[in-house]
Motif scaffolding. Structure first.
Motif, PDB file in Angstrom:
ATOM      1  N   ASP A  29       0.820  -1.207   0.000  1.00 32.80           N
ATOM      2  CA  ASP A  29       0.000   0.000   0.000  1.00 32.80           C
ATOM      3  C   ASP A  29       0.856   1.261   0.000  1.00 32.80           C
ATOM      4  O   ASP A  29       0.322   2.371  -0.053  1.00 32.80           O
ATOM      5  CB  ASP A  29      -0.906   0.028   1.239  1.00 32.80           C
ATOM      6  CG  ASP A  29      -1.947  -1.082   1.207  1.00 32.80           C
ATOM      7  OD1 ASP A  29      -2.379  -1.446   0.101  1.00 32.80           O
ATOM      8  OD2 ASP A  29      -2.312  -1.576   2.293  1.00 32.80           O
ATOM      9  N   THR A  30       2.171   1.108   0.095  1.00 31.49           N
ATOM     10  CA  THR A  30       3.076   2.246   0.193  1.00 31.49           C
ATOM     11  C   THR A  30       3.451   2.757  -1.187  1.00 31.49           C
ATOM     12  O   THR A  30       3.985   1.996  -2.010  1.00 31.49           O
ATOM     13  CB  THR A  30       4.359   1.863   0.957  1.00 31.49           C
ATOM     14  OG1 THR A  30       4.001   1.353   2.238  1.00 31.49           O
ATOM     15  CG2 THR A  30       5.265   3.071   1.126  1.00 31.49           C
ATOM     16  N   LYS A  31       3.179   4.029  -1.443  1.00 29.84           N
ATOM     17  CA  LYS A  31       3.530   4.598  -2.732  1.00 29.84           C
ATOM     18  C   LYS A  31       5.045   4.795  -2.826  1.00 29.84           C
ATOM     19  O   LYS A  31       5.739   4.888  -1.813  1.00 29.84           O
ATOM     20  CB  LYS A  31       2.793   5.920  -2.951  1.00 29.84           C
ATOM     21  CG  LYS A  31       1.289   5.722  -3.076  1.00 29.84           C
ATOM     22  CD  LYS A  31       0.564   7.010  -3.405  1.00 29.84           C
ATOM     23  CE  LYS A  31      -0.926   6.747  -3.558  1.00 29.84           C
ATOM     24  NZ  LYS A  31      -1.690   7.983  -3.863  1.00 29.84           N
ATOM     25  N   GLN A  32       5.548   4.855  -4.044  1.00 28.97           N
ATOM     26  CA  GLN A  32       6.977   4.878  -4.283  1.00 28.97           C
ATOM     27  C   GLN A  32       7.430   6.215  -4.873  1.00 28.97           C
ATOM     28  O   GLN A  32       6.642   6.921  -5.504  1.00 28.97           O
ATOM     29  CB  GLN A  32       7.354   3.741  -5.237  1.00 28.97           C
ATOM     30  CG  GLN A  32       6.942   2.370  -4.724  1.00 28.97           C
ATOM     31  CD  GLN A  32       7.201   1.285  -5.740  1.00 28.97           C
ATOM     32  OE1 GLN A  32       8.182   0.565  -5.654  1.00 28.97           O
ATOM     33  NE2 GLN A  32       6.330   1.161  -6.709  1.00 28.97           N
ATOM     34  N   VAL A  33       8.701   6.519  -4.669  1.00 26.14           N
ATOM     35  CA  VAL A  33       9.279   7.731  -5.228  1.00 26.14           C
ATOM     36  C   VAL A  33       9.746   7.449  -6.649  1.00 26.14           C
ATOM     37  O   VAL A  33      10.488   6.497  -6.901  1.00 26.14           O
ATOM     38  CB  VAL A  33      10.467   8.221  -4.376  1.00 26.14           C
ATOM     39  CG1 VAL A  33      11.110   9.453  -5.013  1.00 26.14           C
ATOM     40  CG2 VAL A  33      10.008   8.534  -2.959  1.00 26.14           C
ATOM     41  N   HIS A  34       9.300   8.270  -7.571  1.00 23.81           N
ATOM     42  CA  HIS A  34       9.750   8.202  -8.957  1.00 23.81           C
ATOM     43  C   HIS A  34      10.544   9.464  -9.269  1.00 23.81           C
ATOM     44  O   HIS A  34      10.471  10.464  -8.557  1.00 23.81           O
ATOM     45  CB  HIS A  34       8.556   8.079  -9.907  1.00 23.81           C
ATOM     46  CG  HIS A  34       7.939   6.712  -9.922  1.00 23.81           C
ATOM     47  ND1 HIS A  34       7.489   6.105 -11.073  1.00 23.81           N
ATOM     48  CD2 HIS A  34       7.698   5.825  -8.921  1.00 23.81           C
ATOM     49  CE1 HIS A  34       6.998   4.914 -10.792  1.00 23.81           C
ATOM     50  NE2 HIS A  34       7.104   4.730  -9.490  1.00 23.81           N
TER      51      HIS A  34
END
Length: 238
Positions: free
Chosen positions: A104-109
């Motif tokens: 559920d953790t969004k990622q850094v792009h």
């Protein structure tokens, strides 16, 4: 053309980012998106205006930097002449990406085509052990704040739209050299309608956390005069 990629130490261990400001790094813009969670910090420096989306049904908010496309009156060479930069400007060239499968953790792009990406210059994103640097930790915190703000913003705009509080803004700015800048395509809050809100509506706005950012947006319009002064000073300098 954007080239977004998931940021990893394996692929981007040597990545460096130019942190100075300037037109060459994408800062010469008339406005940027802001969110209600950020209005308290934005309203002290920038006018906050609203825009209706292409679908004509949804609104968003912007912090205004100038009166025409490509004009940022806060940009002075390689310096941003304000104590606070809106999050949408400060996080570049990073952005929030979708969570990995099963998380559920969004990622850094990162936008690898951003002019802020430097070869051998700028601030390191990872240290020699592949760990995030304090710079990247700070960016990740800002990204999280902006993402939460985006998620909450829809309810805020929907509540104000439901109460019919938005009104179109047409502003003609006559400068000291006699030229005129016309600001169109934006909305502001109708202060008369806000004053006329009944106790029930005001109570619901307060309950849902919308009252404070609404007042912050209205207060921010006092910055239009200071923005005009910046424009006149720039005209004097040529």
């Amino acid at each position: 053309m954007a080239n977004h990629a998931l940021l990893t130490a394996e692929d981007h261990g040597n990545l460096r980012v130019r942190s100075e400001r300037g037109a060459a790094y994408g800062d010469a813009v008339m406005s940027c998106v802001t969110v209600p969670d950020e209005f308290r910090r934005v309203q002290n420096l920038y006018p906050i205006l609203f825009q209706r989306g292409r679908d004509r049904e949804h609104f968003s908010a912007v912090a205004l930097f100038g009166f025409e496309e490509g004009e940022n009156l806060f940009l002075e060479g390689t310096r941003w002449d304000a104590a606070y930069r809106p999050l949408a400007m400060d996080i570049q060239p990073f952005l929030i990406g979708a969570p990995a499968s099963g998380s559920d953790t969004k990622q850094v792009h990162v936008d690898l085509d951003s002019p802020r990406i430097a070869a051998g210059e700028g601030v390191s994103v990872f240290d020699e052990f592949g760990r995030p640097t304090p710079y990247l930790d700070a960016v990740a915190e800002q990204l999280g704040s902006l993402d939460i703000g985006y998620q909450r913003a829809g309810d805020f705009f929907a509540a104000l739209d439901r109460l019919d509080l938005f009104e179109p803004l047409t502003l003609e700015v006559t400068l000291e050299d006699g030229s005129t800048n016309r600001l169109v395509g934006f909305h502001v809050l109708d202060e008369e309608k806000v004053r006329a809100l009944d106790p029930t509506a005001l109570g619901e706005l307060h309950r849902d956390g919308h009252l404070m950012p609404m007042f912050m947006a209205m207060a921010s319009l006092s910055n239009l005069g200071a923005l005009i002064e910046r424009k006149n000073r720039r005209l004097h300098r040529g």
